[in-house]
Design an enzyme around this catalytic site. Sequence first.
Site, mmCIF file in Angstrom:
data_model
loop_
_atom_site.group_PDB
_atom_site.id
_atom_site.type_symbol
_atom_site.label_atom_id
_atom_site.label_comp_id
_atom_site.label_asym_id
_atom_site.label_seq_id
_atom_site.Cartn_x
_atom_site.Cartn_y
_atom_site.Cartn_z
ATOM 1 N N GLN A 38 -4.691 -1.478 9.625
ATOM 2 C CA GLN A 38 -4.606 -2.813 9.027
ATOM 3 C C GLN A 38 -5.177 -3.846 10.000
ATOM 4 O OE1 GLN A 38 -3.673 -3.344 5.882
ATOM 5 N NE2 GLN A 38 -3.880 -5.552 5.994
ATOM 6 N N ASP A 82 -11.002 2.878 4.135
ATOM 7 C CA ASP A 82 -11.386 1.467 4.041
ATOM 8 C C ASP A 82 -12.908 1.325 3.843
ATOM 9 O OD1 ASP A 82 -9.543 -0.637 4.110
ATOM 10 O OD2 ASP A 82 -9.104 -0.325 6.238
ATOM 11 N N LYS A 95 0.846 -1.208 0.000
ATOM 12 C CA LYS A 95 0.000 0.000 0.000
ATOM 13 C C LYS A 95 0.875 1.249 0.000
ATOM 14 C CE LYS A 95 -3.815 -2.419 2.196
ATOM 15 N NZ LYS A 95 -4.569 -2.792 3.395
HETATM 16 N N1 GUN Z 1 -6.700 -6.789 6.216
HETATM 17 C C1 GUN Z 1 -6.961 -7.527 5.105
HETATM 18 N N2 GUN Z 1 -7.596 -6.781 4.179
HETATM 19 C C2 GUN Z 1 -7.754 -5.551 4.699
HETATM 20 C C3 GUN Z 1 -8.330 -4.341 4.220
HETATM 21 O O1 GUN Z 1 -8.853 -4.253 3.106
HETATM 22 N N3 GUN Z 1 -8.284 -3.292 5.055
HETATM 23 C C4 GUN Z 1 -7.730 -3.370 6.276
HETATM 24 N N4 GUN Z 1 -7.736 -2.291 7.037
HETATM 25 N N5 GUN Z 1 -7.185 -4.469 6.768
HETATM 26 C C5 GUN Z 1 -7.196 -5.555 5.975
#
Ligand code: GUN
Length: 310
Positions: A102, A125, A58
Amino acid sequence: MEIKNTVAKLLDGVAIAGEIKNEVATQVKTLAASGITPKLVVVLVGHVAASEIYVRSKVKTCGELGIGSEMITPPETITTDEMLSLVADLNAREDVDGILIQLPLPKQVDTKRLLEAIAPDKDVDGFHPVNAGRLQTGQPALAPCTPAGIIEILKRSGIAIAGANAVVVGRSDIVGKPAAMMLLNESATVTVCHSKTTDLPSVTRNADILVAAIGRAGFITTEMVKPGATIIDVGINRVNDQAELEKFFPGNTARAEGFAKRGYTVVGDVDPRAFEISGAYTPVPGGVGALTIAMLMQNTVRAAKQRRGL
Ligand code: GUN
């Protein structure tokens, strides 16, 4: 009647993600001309290997598109109160447009409480109940990245959503429910299935668009798919059993070689043999998963604009 022997169309998530990232980079350049650099803050607690890989990816993509980023890495032992205080700081910071925590978090942290503490307008998100509610009531919202990616794949591949029978298998807050809502907003006739659904195959066989988001390798089999349907496979599952490899990928030397090297192969929630009777399908890997980060970048730029009333 002539029976055409058609080959299922592969929906290339990597290529579509590339298009979206190019568009985002262009928007970032336009904002830069006004002195604005969108900024994403990613919070990564502890040392979960998969999370570290996602977060690195990311942050790297932010850099490639000209989006500012910052990574905060609290220790595994952080408390809910300490996390709430961190989020309050990020909410108040003028230079921060997007906040991503995350998941999963350590078990002592109250995840729901924390996600609700993020300012909805910085919730890139799309997990905050306010954004879920905005999505449900058809208002502009920061939408969860994976379902938003599904809609992009369908639209950019010219697959009609309006009027289609869309069946979503899986009802998670992160994928199944928002995917169903977004398909409904695009005027599909939507059915949501789950572990208590009676006679699942009879429901999935009615799907023109079948979204599989269950989290079980190869769960959707050929008999559950209507010939010619579009299959969107959201699953990412590791298969480390040789017999399963041979069942899902008979005679596939590339898969066998990868398996021999790494000890596993990655399979979606759809039995890959079912793709053969579909009209179009997203492969695993290289399908829906490829879109998620592109949509996060799009949400970050969107949040930056909305917060400035642009
Ligand atoms: N963990 C796995 N996929 C995601 C996601 O799309 N967003 C977040 N914040 N954590 C994750």
